[in-house]
Design a protein around this motif. Structure first.
Motif, PDB file in Angstrom:
ATOM      1  N   ARG A  65       3.108  -7.133 -14.652  1.00 41.11           N
ATOM      2  CA  ARG A  65       2.205  -6.162 -14.441  1.00 41.11           C
ATOM      3  C   ARG A  65       0.366  -6.430 -15.205  1.00 41.11           C
ATOM      4  NH1 ARG A  65       0.426  -0.967 -14.894  1.00 41.11           N
ATOM      5  NH2 ARG A  65      -0.648  -0.018 -13.177  1.00 41.11           N
ATOM      6  N   TRP A  89      -1.549   1.065  -6.357  1.00 42.31           N
ATOM      7  CA  TRP A  89      -0.331   1.004  -6.298  1.00 42.31           C
ATOM      8  C   TRP A  89       0.177  -0.572  -7.435  1.00 42.31           C
ATOM      9  CZ3 TRP A  89      -0.534   1.984  -1.862  1.00 42.31           C
ATOM     10  CH2 TRP A  89       0.282   1.728  -1.181  1.00 42.31           C
ATOM     11  N   GLN A  91       3.907  -2.778  -7.773  1.00 41.68           N
ATOM     12  CA  GLN A  91       5.733  -2.519  -7.234  1.00 41.68           C
ATOM     13  C   GLN A  91       6.034  -4.064  -6.890  1.00 41.68           C
ATOM     14  OE1 GLN A  91       4.690  -1.841  -2.686  1.00 41.68           O
ATOM     15  NE2 GLN A  91       6.632  -2.783  -2.053  1.00 41.68           N
ATOM     16  N   ARG A 204      10.502  -0.779  -9.066  1.00 36.95           N
ATOM     17  CA  ARG A 204       9.897  -0.009 -10.244  1.00 36.95           C
ATOM     18  C   ARG A 204       8.179   0.283  -9.688  1.00 36.95           C
ATOM     19  NH1 ARG A 204      14.471  -1.724 -11.267  1.00 36.95           N
ATOM     20  NH2 ARG A 204      15.136  -2.897 -12.960  1.00 36.95           N
ATOM     21  N   THR A 206       4.774   1.399  -9.985  1.00 40.55           N
ATOM     22  CA  THR A 206       3.979   2.399 -10.889  1.00 40.55           C
ATOM     23  C   THR A 206       3.115   2.619 -10.173  1.00 40.55           C
ATOM     24  OG1 THR A 206       5.344   0.819 -12.558  1.00 40.55           O
ATOM     25  CG2 THR A 206       3.242   2.058 -13.219  1.00 40.55           C
TER      26      THR A 206
END
Length: 254
Positions: A65, A89, A91, A204, A206
């Motif tokens: 990330r 976001w 992912q 996942r 975020t």
């Protein structure tokens, strides 16, 4: 022990010993059970092993990330006129792709399936004020469209690398205009939808910015990490014997 006792013990021992037919039957049953285990057990065992490898792949991809967000910043500069995003976001997205025979034998035979995963970063922007469609947005950003108006159009020649220019082993970008209230073509019924962070095919996730989605049309900016993959096998009618009969059930694992 007297001779009589010894004779009785030998006679009893002979009676307790299994007959040749019984021994043969036991051996056949053992072989059949072993064959059944070989034919049936590997399927569930291999699925468990492959599922564990797939979960580890998702975890591994998610660790990228910070690098992905750095690339997002690097590629974003041509979008300065769009202002700030209303939604953002990251992912992990995964999908299956077949691995075909490499030519040693019958062609185009699926040998197994890969689970491929990539980390994605999304930013959603309201269309600029006064822009009536994808062409106006493309002009503002110095790019172009494919010239086939619909509820979703790719904006070309704005970002570097451009849409579709990257390879699976590189970072890639996608930029498109979308009208959520438009009429999608029958062959792509979801093409008018604006991506959302609650996609069931994502893992996942975020979140970043979480503002209201009040505009009529939007510009979607996406950056993708290099693809990573792992062998997840396939569905077989009989383990060890036949070629793939289809995608492995329960995959991709997220």
């Amino acid at each position: 022990m007297t001779p009589t006792d010894l004779g009785e013990a030998q006679e009893l021992s002979a009676e307790e010993r299994p007959s040749p037919l019984r021994r043969w039957t036991i051996r056949v049953l053992v072989v059949l059970v072993a064959l059944a285990l070989v034919m049936i057990v590997p399927g569930p065992v291999f699925r468990a092993v492959h599922a564990d490898a797939a979960r580890k792949l998702v975890d591994q991809v998610a660790t990228g990330r910070p690098e992905l967000l750095a690339k997002q910043d690097e590629f974003r500069s041509p979008l300065a006129d769009l202002g700030a995003p209303v939604r953002s976001w990251t992912q992990v997205s995964c999908w299956l792709s077949p691995r075909y025979s490499d030519g040693d034998g019958e062609q185009d035979v699926v040998m197994f399936y890969w689970q491929r995963c990539s980390l994605l970063a999304y930013e959603i922007y309201p269309s600029p004020s006064g822009a009536s469609g994808a062409e106006d947005v493309a002009d503002l950003l110095g790019g172009d469209t494919a010239g086939s108006p619909s509820c979703s159009e790719i904006l070309h020649d704005v970002l570097t690398p451009d849409y579709g220019a990257g390879r699976p082993a590189e970072y890639g970008t996608a930029l498109w205009w979308v009208n959520p209230d438009g009429d999608p073509p029958a062959e792509h019924p979801d093409s008018c939808a604006v991506p959302t962070p609650d996609d069931p095919a994502a893992a996942r996730v975020t979140p970043g910015v979480g503002g209201p989605m009040a505009a009529e049309t939007y510009v979607v900016y996406r950056v993708s990490s290099p693809e990573s993959s792992v062998d997840v096998g396939c569905e077989r009618r009989l383990p060890w014997v036949l070629s793939c009969a289809g995608e492995p059930p329960g995959f991709p694992v997220l």
